[in-house]
Scaffold this motif. Structure first.
Motif, PDB file in Angstrom:
ATOM      1  N   PHE A  29       0.834  -1.210   0.000  1.00 56.47           N
ATOM      2  CA  PHE A  29       0.000   0.000   0.000  1.00 56.47           C
ATOM      3  C   PHE A  29       0.867   1.258   0.000  1.00 56.47           C
ATOM      4  CE2 PHE A  29      -2.168   3.437   2.190  1.00 56.47           C
ATOM      5  CZ  PHE A  29      -3.397   3.485   1.549  1.00 56.47           C
ATOM      6  N   ILE A  30       1.880   1.271   0.866  1.00 53.71           N
ATOM      7  CA  ILE A  30       2.779   2.441   0.938  1.00 53.71           C
ATOM      8  C   ILE A  30       3.477   2.651  -0.393  1.00 53.71           C
ATOM      9  CG2 ILE A  30       4.895   3.338   2.009  1.00 53.71           C
ATOM     10  CD1 ILE A  30       3.972   1.853   4.593  1.00 53.71           C
ATOM     11  N   TRP A  31       3.947   1.580  -0.993  1.00 54.37           N
ATOM     12  CA  TRP A  31       4.632   1.672  -2.280  1.00 54.37           C
ATOM     13  C   TRP A  31       3.721   2.278  -3.341  1.00 54.37           C
ATOM     14  CZ3 TRP A  31       9.206   1.641  -4.439  1.00 54.37           C
ATOM     15  CH2 TRP A  31       9.331   1.383  -5.803  1.00 54.37           C
ATOM     16  N   GLU A  32       2.470   1.854  -3.345  1.00 58.54           N
ATOM     17  CA  GLU A  32       1.536   2.354  -4.360  1.00 58.54           C
ATOM     18  C   GLU A  32       1.130   3.800  -4.103  1.00 58.54           C
ATOM     19  OE1 GLU A  32       0.742   0.994  -7.131  1.00 58.54           O
ATOM     20  OE2 GLU A  32       1.751  -0.915  -6.775  1.00 58.54           O
ATOM     21  N   VAL A  33       0.858   4.130  -2.844  1.00 56.12           N
ATOM     22  CA  VAL A  33       0.378   5.489  -2.566  1.00 56.12           C
ATOM     23  C   VAL A  33       1.493   6.519  -2.765  1.00 56.12           C
ATOM     24  CG1 VAL A  33       0.821   5.703  -0.054  1.00 56.12           C
ATOM     25  CG2 VAL A  33      -1.199   6.780  -1.064  1.00 56.12           C
ATOM     26  N   MET A  34       2.726   6.143  -2.491  1.00 56.06           N
ATOM     27  CA  MET A  34       3.822   7.107  -2.658  1.00 56.06           C
ATOM     28  C   MET A  34       4.114   7.351  -4.135  1.00 56.06           C
ATOM     29  SD  MET A  34       7.297   4.991  -1.694  1.00 56.06           S
ATOM     30  CE  MET A  34       8.242   4.156  -2.993  1.00 56.06           C
ATOM     31  N   ARG A  35       3.728   6.397  -5.005  1.00 55.01           N
ATOM     32  CA  ARG A  35       3.935   6.546  -6.448  1.00 55.01           C
ATOM     33  C   ARG A  35       2.705   7.133  -7.141  1.00 55.01           C
ATOM     34  NH1 ARG A  35       4.147   1.487  -8.526  1.00 55.01           N
ATOM     35  NH2 ARG A  35       5.251   2.053 -10.421  1.00 55.01           N
ATOM     36  N   SER A  36       1.660   7.365  -6.368  1.00 55.10           N
ATOM     37  CA  SER A  36       0.417   7.897  -6.928  1.00 55.10           C
ATOM     38  C   SER A  36       0.485   9.422  -7.011  1.00 55.10           C
ATOM     39  CB  SER A  36      -0.766   7.483  -6.047  1.00 55.10           C
ATOM     40  OG  SER A  36      -0.847   8.330  -4.903  1.00 55.10           O
ATOM     41  N   PRO A  37      -0.462  10.055  -7.714  1.00 56.86           N
ATOM     42  CA  PRO A  37      -0.512  11.519  -7.752  1.00 56.86           C
ATOM     43  C   PRO A  37      -1.295  12.116  -6.582  1.00 56.86           C
ATOM     44  CG  PRO A  37      -2.131  10.621  -9.271  1.00 56.86           C
ATOM     45  CD  PRO A  37      -1.399   9.445  -8.679  1.00 56.86           C
ATOM     46  N   PHE A  38      -1.738  11.273  -5.648  1.00 57.24           N
ATOM     47  CA  PHE A  38      -2.664  11.715  -4.613  1.00 57.24           C
ATOM     48  C   PHE A  38      -1.920  12.172  -3.352  1.00 57.24           C
ATOM     49  CE2 PHE A  38      -4.873   8.236  -7.005  1.00 57.24           C
ATOM     50  CZ  PHE A  38      -5.520   9.096  -7.886  1.00 57.24           C
ATOM     51  N   VAL A  39      -1.279  13.307  -3.487  1.00 50.30           N
ATOM     52  CA  VAL A  39      -0.446  13.838  -2.400  1.00 50.30           C
ATOM     53  C   VAL A  39      -1.298  14.216  -1.187  1.00 50.30           C
ATOM     54  CG1 VAL A  39       1.331  15.516  -1.812  1.00 50.30           C
ATOM     55  CG2 VAL A  39       1.084  14.765  -4.173  1.00 50.30           C
ATOM     56  N   ASN A  64       8.089  12.117   1.079  1.00 48.48           N
ATOM     57  CA  ASN A  64       8.953  12.942   0.223  1.00 48.48           C
ATOM     58  C   ASN A  64       9.092  12.374  -1.189  1.00 48.48           C
ATOM     59  OD1 ASN A  64      10.533  10.745   0.856  1.00 48.48           O
ATOM     60  ND2 ASN A  64      12.371  11.921   1.310  1.00 48.48           N
ATOM     61  N   GLU A  65       8.598  11.150  -1.423  1.00 50.06           N
ATOM     62  CA  GLU A  65       8.637  10.584  -2.774  1.00 50.06           C
ATOM     63  C   GLU A  65       7.785  11.393  -3.748  1.00 50.06           C
ATOM     64  OE1 GLU A  65      10.516   8.113  -3.760  1.00 50.06           O
ATOM     65  OE2 GLU A  65      11.242   7.410  -1.821  1.00 50.06           O
ATOM     66  N   HIS A  66       6.871  12.212  -3.234  1.00 43.21           N
ATOM     67  CA  HIS A  66       6.037  13.056  -4.098  1.00 43.21           C
ATOM     68  C   HIS A  66       6.787  14.298  -4.580  1.00 43.21           C
ATOM     69  CE1 HIS A  66       2.417  10.712  -3.306  1.00 43.21           C
ATOM     70  NE2 HIS A  66       2.683  10.780  -2.017  1.00 43.21           N
ATOM     71  N   GLY A  67       8.006  14.496  -4.053  1.00 47.53           N
ATOM     72  CA  GLY A  67       8.856  15.573  -4.529  1.00 47.53           C
ATOM     73  C   GLY A  67       8.295  16.965  -4.316  1.00 47.53           C
ATOM     74  N   GLU A  68       8.400  17.784  -5.363  1.00 46.93           N
ATOM     75  CA  GLU A  68       8.022  19.192  -5.260  1.00 46.93           C
ATOM     76  C   GLU A  68       6.543  19.373  -4.895  1.00 46.93           C
ATOM     77  OE1 GLU A  68       7.829  23.085  -8.140  1.00 46.93           O
ATOM     78  OE2 GLU A  68       9.432  21.630  -8.514  1.00 46.93           O
ATOM     79  N   LYS A  96      13.650  17.527   5.385  1.00 44.01           N
ATOM     80  CA  LYS A  96      14.226  16.358   4.729  1.00 44.01           C
ATOM     81  C   LYS A  96      14.133  16.420   3.207  1.00 44.01           C
ATOM     82  CE  LYS A  96      12.139  12.930   6.904  1.00 44.01           C
ATOM     83  NZ  LYS A  96      11.902  11.525   7.342  1.00 44.01           N
ATOM     84  N   MET A  97      13.139  17.168   2.706  1.00 45.92           N
ATOM     85  CA  MET A  97      12.932  17.176   1.252  1.00 45.92           C
ATOM     86  C   MET A  97      13.222  18.520   0.605  1.00 45.92           C
ATOM     87  SD  MET A  97       8.766  17.382   0.843  1.00 45.92           S
ATOM     88  CE  MET A  97       8.410  16.103   2.037  1.00 45.92           C
ATOM     89  N   SER A  98      13.470  19.547   1.403  1.00 47.02           N
ATOM     90  CA  SER A  98      13.492  20.921   0.895  1.00 47.02           C
ATOM     91  C   SER A  98      14.552  21.134  -0.179  1.00 47.02           C
ATOM     92  CB  SER A  98      13.716  21.896   2.047  1.00 47.02           C
ATOM     93  OG  SER A  98      13.401  23.195   1.647  1.00 47.02           O
ATOM     94  N   LYS A  99      14.097  21.543  -1.348  1.00 42.34           N
ATOM     95  CA  LYS A  99      14.991  21.851  -2.462  1.00 42.34           C
ATOM     96  C   LYS A  99      14.611  23.196  -3.071  1.00 42.34           C
ATOM     97  CE  LYS A  99      16.005  17.010  -3.530  1.00 42.34           C
ATOM     98  NZ  LYS A  99      15.850  15.912  -4.513  1.00 42.34           N
ATOM     99  N   LYS A 100      13.510  23.210  -3.817  1.00 43.91           N
ATOM    100  CA  LYS A 100      13.093  24.432  -4.493  1.00 43.91           C
ATOM    101  C   LYS A 100      12.727  25.533  -3.491  1.00 43.91           C
ATOM    102  CE  LYS A 100       9.936  26.224  -7.979  1.00 43.91           C
ATOM    103  NZ  LYS A 100       8.859  25.925  -8.955  1.00 43.91           N
TER     104      LYS A 100
END
Length: 240
Positions: A29-39, A64-68, A96-100
């Motif tokens: 479930f975690i693998w699928e939801v982190m790869r989904s567009p549903f942030v 953080n897999e959802h990126g920006e 942990k994810m801050s970039k832009k």
């Protein structure tokens, strides 16, 4: 409509997991939801107290897999003052994810470091160690020497070291050593002392007569002996 239907499928899947919490199914479930567009949906799960704590932690670890998109969502919630009781965790996730949006995250971390809420200070101080600058060393100093919470004091000691790891600045090391010397003389909590001593060992490239294991296990006798050696080491390092 399609998005709602797909989110509905995730919600149904989650209900089955809650009823029959198999670890393999949670991981899938975690693998699928982190790869989904549903942030937004993923974010809602981080605050869902009906889920067990470890499951929520694992979901948070993968947010953080959802990126920006994840960054933008969290900052919009902070900007709008949403989910007050979750803002400390938002800062931590952003760190942990801050970039832009690093500058905005940094501004929020500096603000939260002065919060009356202990957990908000705790998370913000850690984030400042990750993404802060020399400008933030006064925050670490103030909290290491004055904060009433032992974790905030400990993370301040550690954040000096985290900042130093990024560039190994001699000026930063000297500043940290001056503060560590004052803190060692006054600190009574052995967890905080262990973190200070760990930082001195790393930054000073010295063992101080104690192993990391003894520090992690809070061996009070060895910490007391190492504290004396650390103060001598700092005296010498600050004179050179």
């Amino acid at each position: 409509m399609t998005d709602k239907k797909e989110v509905g499928l995730f919600e149904d899947w989650l209900k089955r997991i809650v009823e029959h919490p198999l670890e393999a199914e949670k991981r899938r479930f975690i693998w699928e939801v982190m790869r989904s567009p549903f942030v937004e949906f993923h974010y809602s799960l981080l605050k869902d107290n009906s889920l067990d704590e470890q499951f929520r932690r694992d979901l948070m670890h993968r947010f953080n897999e959802h990126g920006e998109k994840a960054e933008t969502l969290l900052l919009s919630k902070l900007d709008n003052g949403e989910d007050k009781d979750f803002q400390a965790d938002m800062i931590f996730l952003l760190g942990k994810m801050s970039k832009k949006h690093k500058a905005t995250t940094l501004a929020y971390a500096r603000k939260f470091a002065e919060s009356k809420n202990i957990y908000e200070r705790d998370r913000a101080i850690i984030v400042l160690g990750w993404i802060g600058t020399m400008e933030d060393t006064h925050i670490f100093e103030n909290h290491l020497l004055q904060d009433t919470d032992m974790h905030c004091r400990a993370w301040s000691a550690s954040s000096f070291m985290q900042l130093w790891f990024k560039e190994e600045s001699e000026m930063l090391k000297q500043k940290a050593f001056r503060v560590y010397k004052i803190a060692l003389a006054a600190e009574k909590d052995y967890f905080v002392l262990s973190v200070i001593l760990s930082a001195i060992r790393e930054m000073g490239k010295t063992k101080l007569g104690i192993s990391q294991t003894a520090l992690d296990e809070l061996d009070t006798e060895k910490i007391d002996a190492s504290k004396v050696k650390a103060l001598r080491f700092l005296d010498k390092a600050l004179k050179s």
